[in-house]
Structures are given as C-alpha cells and as structure tokens.
Scaffold this motif. Structure first.
Motif, PDB file in Angstrom:
ATOM      1  N   ALA A 190       0.545 -13.542  -5.515  1.00  0.00           N
ATOM      2  CA  ALA A 190       0.688 -12.915  -6.829  1.00  0.00           C
ATOM      3  C   ALA A 190       0.067 -11.519  -6.827  1.00  0.00           C
ATOM      4  O   ALA A 190       0.666 -10.553  -7.326  1.00  0.00           O
ATOM      5  CB  ALA A 190       0.038 -13.792  -7.899  1.00  0.00           C
ATOM      6  N   ILE A 191      -1.117 -11.399  -6.251  1.00  0.00           N
ATOM      7  CA  ILE A 191      -1.762 -10.087  -6.161  1.00  0.00           C
ATOM      8  C   ILE A 191      -0.914  -9.136  -5.328  1.00  0.00           C
ATOM      9  O   ILE A 191      -0.730  -7.963  -5.680  1.00  0.00           O
ATOM     10  CB  ILE A 191      -3.171 -10.226  -5.555  1.00  0.00           C
ATOM     11  CG1 ILE A 191      -4.067 -11.016  -6.503  1.00  0.00           C
ATOM     12  CG2 ILE A 191      -3.772  -8.858  -5.260  1.00  0.00           C
ATOM     13  CD1 ILE A 191      -5.403 -11.396  -5.902  1.00  0.00           C
ATOM     14  N   SER A 192      -0.369  -9.656  -4.219  1.00  0.00           N
ATOM     15  CA  SER A 192       0.466  -8.839  -3.350  1.00  0.00           C
ATOM     16  C   SER A 192       1.705  -8.329  -4.083  1.00  0.00           C
ATOM     17  O   SER A 192       2.076  -7.154  -3.951  1.00  0.00           O
ATOM     18  CB  SER A 192       0.876  -9.656  -2.123  1.00  0.00           C
ATOM     19  OG  SER A 192       1.805  -8.958  -1.330  1.00  0.00           O
ATOM     20  N   GLN A 193       2.349  -9.184  -4.847  1.00  0.00           N
ATOM     21  CA  GLN A 193       3.565  -8.784  -5.559  1.00  0.00           C
ATOM     22  C   GLN A 193       3.271  -7.816  -6.693  1.00  0.00           C
ATOM     23  O   GLN A 193       4.061  -6.902  -6.955  1.00  0.00           O
ATOM     24  CB  GLN A 193       4.277 -10.032  -6.092  1.00  0.00           C
ATOM     25  CG  GLN A 193       4.900 -10.893  -5.013  1.00  0.00           C
ATOM     26  CD  GLN A 193       5.908 -10.121  -4.184  1.00  0.00           C
ATOM     27  OE1 GLN A 193       6.896  -9.601  -4.693  1.00  0.00           O
ATOM     28  NE2 GLN A 193       5.659 -10.046  -2.876  1.00  0.00           N
ATOM     29  N   ILE A 194       2.152  -8.005  -7.368  1.00  0.00           N
ATOM     30  CA  ILE A 194       1.770  -7.051  -8.417  1.00  0.00           C
ATOM     31  C   ILE A 194       1.523  -5.677  -7.807  1.00  0.00           C
ATOM     32  O   ILE A 194       1.960  -4.648  -8.333  1.00  0.00           O
ATOM     33  CB  ILE A 194       0.517  -7.552  -9.171  1.00  0.00           C
ATOM     34  CG1 ILE A 194       0.868  -8.797  -9.987  1.00  0.00           C
ATOM     35  CG2 ILE A 194      -0.035  -6.457 -10.090  1.00  0.00           C
ATOM     36  CD1 ILE A 194      -0.341  -9.506 -10.564  1.00  0.00           C
ATOM     37  N   SER A 195       0.822  -5.673  -6.671  1.00  0.00           N
ATOM     38  CA  SER A 195       0.586  -4.411  -5.964  1.00  0.00           C
ATOM     39  C   SER A 195       1.905  -3.766  -5.541  1.00  0.00           C
ATOM     40  O   SER A 195       2.080  -2.547  -5.661  1.00  0.00           O
ATOM     41  CB  SER A 195      -0.299  -4.675  -4.747  1.00  0.00           C
ATOM     42  OG  SER A 195      -0.414  -3.513  -3.956  1.00  0.00           O
ATOM     43  N   ARG A 196       2.818  -4.576  -5.042  1.00  0.00           N
ATOM     44  CA  ARG A 196       4.137  -4.064  -4.638  1.00  0.00           C
ATOM     45  C   ARG A 196       4.862  -3.427  -5.808  1.00  0.00           C
ATOM     46  O   ARG A 196       5.507  -2.379  -5.668  1.00  0.00           O
ATOM     47  CB  ARG A 196       4.958  -5.204  -4.050  1.00  0.00           C
ATOM     48  CG  ARG A 196       6.380  -4.850  -3.664  1.00  0.00           C
ATOM     49  CD  ARG A 196       7.047  -6.063  -3.049  1.00  0.00           C
ATOM     50  NE  ARG A 196       8.419  -5.819  -2.677  1.00  0.00           N
ATOM     51  CZ  ARG A 196       9.468  -6.031  -3.477  1.00  0.00           C
ATOM     52  NH1 ARG A 196       9.268  -6.506  -4.704  1.00  0.00           N
ATOM     53  NH2 ARG A 196      10.688  -5.783  -3.072  1.00  0.00           N
ATOM     54  N   PHE A 197       4.783  -4.044  -6.976  1.00  0.00           N
ATOM     55  CA  PHE A 197       5.462  -3.529  -8.170  1.00  0.00           C
ATOM     56  C   PHE A 197       4.931  -2.146  -8.549  1.00  0.00           C
ATOM     57  O   PHE A 197       5.702  -1.245  -8.895  1.00  0.00           O
ATOM     58  CB  PHE A 197       5.275  -4.512  -9.333  1.00  0.00           C
ATOM     59  CG  PHE A 197       5.881  -4.052 -10.621  1.00  0.00           C
ATOM     60  CD1 PHE A 197       7.243  -4.201 -10.862  1.00  0.00           C
ATOM     61  CD2 PHE A 197       5.099  -3.455 -11.602  1.00  0.00           C
ATOM     62  CE1 PHE A 197       7.812  -3.772 -12.054  1.00  0.00           C
ATOM     63  CE2 PHE A 197       5.661  -3.019 -12.797  1.00  0.00           C
ATOM     64  CZ  PHE A 197       7.018  -3.176 -13.022  1.00  0.00           C
ATOM     65  N   PHE A 198       3.619  -1.960  -8.463  1.00  0.00           N
ATOM     66  CA  PHE A 198       3.012  -0.706  -8.912  1.00  0.00           C
ATOM     67  C   PHE A 198       2.988   0.376  -7.837  1.00  0.00           C
ATOM     68  O   PHE A 198       2.988   1.562  -8.161  1.00  0.00           O
ATOM     69  CB  PHE A 198       1.584  -0.966  -9.405  1.00  0.00           C
ATOM     70  CG  PHE A 198       1.520  -1.590 -10.773  1.00  0.00           C
ATOM     71  CD1 PHE A 198       1.791  -0.851 -11.908  1.00  0.00           C
ATOM     72  CD2 PHE A 198       1.209  -2.928 -10.921  1.00  0.00           C
ATOM     73  CE1 PHE A 198       1.743  -1.420 -13.173  1.00  0.00           C
ATOM     74  CE2 PHE A 198       1.157  -3.511 -12.179  1.00  0.00           C
ATOM     75  CZ  PHE A 198       1.430  -2.759 -13.306  1.00  0.00           C
ATOM     76  N   THR A 199       2.967  -0.015  -6.562  1.00  0.00           N
ATOM     77  CA  THR A 199       2.814   0.985  -5.490  1.00  0.00           C
ATOM     78  C   THR A 199       4.063   1.200  -4.650  1.00  0.00           C
ATOM     79  O   THR A 199       4.171   2.221  -3.960  1.00  0.00           O
ATOM     80  CB  THR A 199       1.671   0.586  -4.537  1.00  0.00           C
ATOM     81  OG1 THR A 199       2.036  -0.612  -3.836  1.00  0.00           O
ATOM     82  CG2 THR A 199       0.377   0.357  -5.308  1.00  0.00           C
ATOM     83  N   GLY A 200       4.995   0.239  -4.653  1.00  0.00           N
ATOM     84  CA  GLY A 200       6.153   0.345  -3.768  1.00  0.00           C
ATOM     85  C   GLY A 200       5.840   0.004  -2.330  1.00  0.00           C
ATOM     86  O   GLY A 200       6.651   0.233  -1.437  1.00  0.00           O
TER      87      GLY A 200
END
Length: 222
Positions: free
Chosen positions: A57-67
C-alpha cells in the motif's frame, strides 16, 4: 546510522548529483526521487516484518505521487539517487549497492514468471541512464555504466560501459573494446538486418539477370 543522519545524507547526495538543487527546502519539497526513496525505506521496513499489504500500500501510494515504482522487497544501499525519476521501475528481488544513480524511465525488471532471484543486481557506483532496461537475474558491475535506451540481458563486468539493443560492452577498464565506435552511435540491429537483406536482394537480382542472359542466348541459337 541514525534516521536523521540518513535523511541528511540522502539530501546531500542530491546536491552532489544535481546542479539544479538550490536549497534543502526545495529538495525536501520538490524532488520526487527523494520522496520515493524515503517511502521505499518505510515500505521495506514493513515488508521485512511480513506485513506485505501495508508495504505494498505504501509502495502504491508512493507510485501515485512520484511516478516511481519500487517494490518494497527491493534491497537498496546508501547514497541512492534517482534523477527526475518518472517511469522508473525496480523489481522485488533487485539488489542495489551504494552510490548508484538511475535516470528517468529505467526498468530493473524480470524476464518471466520464474521464482527466486529474478531481478538485476546493481553494484556500487554504477549508473543506469535514461530509458535503459536491465532485465533478469544479471549483475551490473562496480562503477559500470549503462547507456541511454540500452536493453541489458547479460552480466556487465566491473568498470565497463554498455550500449545498444541488446546491450554490449564498448568500454572496459577505460579502453574501448571495439575501435572506431563513437559513443553517440548506438548499435542498430534493425538497420543492420535491413542492410543484410538489401545485399541478398542485390545478389538475387544479379543471378536473375544472368539467367535472363543465358535464356536469351539459348533462344537466339536454338
């Protein structure tokens, strides 16, 4: 190393690698590569404790905001720098050493559905340039460089430069592996194949022309 010292070290790396960085405030607030690294450290903390859902979940949230997509299982060393970062993908079993630099669009991925170690190992002081793809359980050696747009499918020796599709070593230990290869001229297998086909077509045309001459000669004297 303490948390705050590690955070300070991460920011100092940005100043070392990016001449556009002007202040710590700017770096902390606007550098997506730095945000992705910090988020990965948190995700990796939970991943090692087998709290996989929280980690992902943390990884996907980071992916959403940073690409930038970094699997929480990846092992990443100190002084890791992602320049710009949009489109960077780092697989689960990747191992990245110290003082490694990645540019935007880099993929450190697998080649199939095999189990176990299936992603690359990037050794200390290596650099992977824009758009390069390093695929499979292979190793990019110490202080080696992967050129922009390259596709690397085999191990890269230490202190080497790899370019092309598929990637091949053009410089090793400071010496060119193949003479008279300009660094900006990457291998083009499609163009090479087209050139080979053109030569084959020219040879066939010559054979056809000879057969026509023989046939014409036979028609005239039979």
């Amino acid at each position: 190393m303490g948390v705050f010292r590690r955070i300070k070290e991460d920011m100092d790396v940005v100043f070392e690698q990016d001449p556009a960085a002007r202040s710590y405030t700017e770096v902390v607030l606007t550098y997506s590569g730095l945000h992705a690294i910090w988020a990965h450290r948190l995700a990796h903390f939970f991943f090692k404790r087998r709290l996989f859902f929280i980690a992902r979940a943390i990884s996907q949230i980071s992916r959403f905001f940073t690409g930038i997509e970094i699997h929480p299982g990846a092992n990443i060393g100190r002084k890791f720098f992602i320049d710009h970062g949009m489109g960077v993908v780092i697989g689960e079993t990747c191992e990245i050493g110290n003082n490694v630099t990645l540019f935007q669009g880099v993929t450190l991925g697998g080649t199939g559905k095999e189990k176990g170690k299936r992603h690359p190992t990037i050794k200390d002081n290596a650099m992977v340039a824009t758009g390069a793809k390093v695929l499979g359980n292979i190793t990019v050696g110490n202080s080696s460089k992967v050129g922009a747009g390259s596709v690397v499918l085999k191990d890269v020796p230490d202190h080497s430069t790899v370019v092309g599709v598929p990637g091949r070593v053009v410089v090793q230990n400071g010496e060119k592996v193949k003479k008279n290869l300009d660094h900006h001229k990457l291998p083009d297998p499609v163009a090479d194949r087209c050139e080979q086909l053109q030569k084959e077509i020219d040879a066939l045309q010559e054979e056809i022309a000879k057969l026509k001459e023989v046939k014409q000669y036979d028609d005239n004297y039979l």
